[in-house]
Design a protein around this motif. Structure first.
Motif, mmCIF file in Angstrom:
data_model
loop_
_atom_site.group_PDB
_atom_site.id
_atom_site.type_symbol
_atom_site.label_atom_id
_atom_site.label_comp_id
_atom_site.label_asym_id
_atom_site.label_seq_id
_atom_site.Cartn_x
_atom_site.Cartn_y
_atom_site.Cartn_z
ATOM 1 N N HIS A 242 9.693 10.918 0.501
ATOM 2 C CA HIS A 242 8.528 10.236 -0.078
ATOM 3 C C HIS A 242 8.558 8.740 0.278
ATOM 4 C CE1 HIS A 242 5.664 9.392 -3.553
ATOM 5 N NE2 HIS A 242 6.239 8.195 -3.400
ATOM 6 N N GLU A 243 9.720 8.117 0.108
ATOM 7 C CA GLU A 243 9.808 6.673 0.396
ATOM 8 C C GLU A 243 9.658 6.397 1.889
ATOM 9 O OE1 GLU A 243 9.389 5.046 -2.083
ATOM 10 O OE2 GLU A 243 10.085 6.447 -3.609
ATOM 11 N N HIS A 246 6.089 6.348 2.809
ATOM 12 C CA HIS A 246 5.486 5.024 2.554
ATOM 13 C C HIS A 246 5.785 4.090 3.721
ATOM 14 C CE1 HIS A 246 3.969 5.606 -1.436
ATOM 15 N NE2 HIS A 246 5.134 5.655 -2.049
ATOM 16 N N HIS A 252 0.008 6.779 -2.028
ATOM 17 C CA HIS A 252 0.001 7.859 -3.012
ATOM 18 C C HIS A 252 -1.345 8.591 -3.018
ATOM 19 C CE1 HIS A 252 3.251 5.582 -5.482
ATOM 20 N NE2 HIS A 252 3.806 6.466 -4.672
#
Ligand code: ZN
Length: 289
Positions: A242-243, A246, A252
């Motif tokens: 997830h990071e 980014h 998101h």
């Protein structure tokens, strides 16, 4: 980031190309002579490998401010091709970009430059290195971007990390993955298990935008607790993926079925929208293309 120096230089170059000397000569020389003269000079310059200075077309380089000084944007390698092909979009679902160009296209890393990454291992759980390697591999496969393990570092994971650092040599600083906790980094407070992002920089010619640098901050105690729970490794890896998503440009989405939901749920692998978004951030044109 400052673009003012580049803009000034670009104007100066344009003025130099349309300056007075040529117009003055035109009044006294036959136009045909000028064509021959320019062609001759160009041919001579080409032979000597000095084409750009003679005809004044050396492209100005964009500059960024790094710790108060202006630094040229690292030049793309001439004729570079992306090491891996782009990934086609084959799924549909929710995704969003952190940074977009004027027509809504994503801003992403230059796919022709391998993305170096370094790890600050202090405070990592025992499986930390494996978590990072597996997560990077997932993002590389989903984006078609090339990642290069540039080893370990002692760099502090500050939010305002410089984009160019002598310790890493020429080019943009690598993506930094580091472990910390909420006593050192209060932004990891509460349930926040990680943070990630990258910087927007101009392309070498100043006309386009790319991502560079980048940082992933992982909460060591939080991830150690997640690892100890059911399906621990997959859930911890989902946080790192997830990071990293980014870092390569995904924002998101409000859909709980995607890994890019702001709060991780039952999902431990990339969702249909995540995959579509990651494919798109990996499809941006190369710098200088
Ligand atoms: Zn997030």
């Amino acid at each position: 980031m400052s673009l003012s120096m580049w803009r000034y230089r670009r104007r100066a170059a344009r003025l130099a190309r349309s300056g007075e000397p040529v117009a003055t000569r035109r009044r006294v020389l036959h136009p045909g002579f000028l064509v021959v003269l320019v062609a001759t000079l160009t041919a001579l310059a080409w032979q000597r490998g000095a084409l750009e200075p003679v005809i004044g077309l050396a492209p100005p380089r964009a500059m960024v401010s790094v710790e108060g000084r202006l630094v040229s944007v690292p030049a793309p390698v001439e004729g570079a091709v992306r090491p891996r092909p782009p990934v086609p979009v084959t799924t549909s679902g929710s995704y969003a970009f952190l940074h977009e160009g004027p027509t809504g296209e994503p801003v992403g890393f230059d796919p022709c430059r391998p993305i170096r990454y370094v790890v600050r291992p202090d405070g990592a759980p025992a499986v930390g290195a494996q978590l990072v390697a597996d997560s990077v591999a997932q993002i590389a496969a989903a984006t078609g971007l090339t990642f290069v393990d540039a080893g370990l570092t002692s760099e502090e994971p500050d939010l305002e990390r410089p984009l160019v650092q002598a310790r890493y040599g020429d080019g943009w600083a690598p993506v930094l993955l580091a472990w910390s906790d909420e006593t050192v980094h209060p932004e990891l407070g509460g349930p926040t298990a990680g943070l990630g992002g990258a910087s927007v920089v101009p392309g070498a010619d100043g006309r386009s935008q790319f991502l560079a640098g980048g940082r992933v901050l992982l909460d060591g105690p939080d991830l150690t607790a997640i690892l100890a729970g059911p399906d621990g490794y997959a859930r911890a890896r989902a946080v790192v993926v997830h990071e990293l998503a980014h870092v390569v440009g995904l924002d998101h989405v409000d859909t709980p079925d995607e890994l890019m939901a702001p709060v991780t749920g039952a999902r431990t692998d990339l969702g249909q929208g995540d995959l579509a978004g990651l494919a798109r951030v990996g499809q941006v044109a190369c710098d200088g293309a």
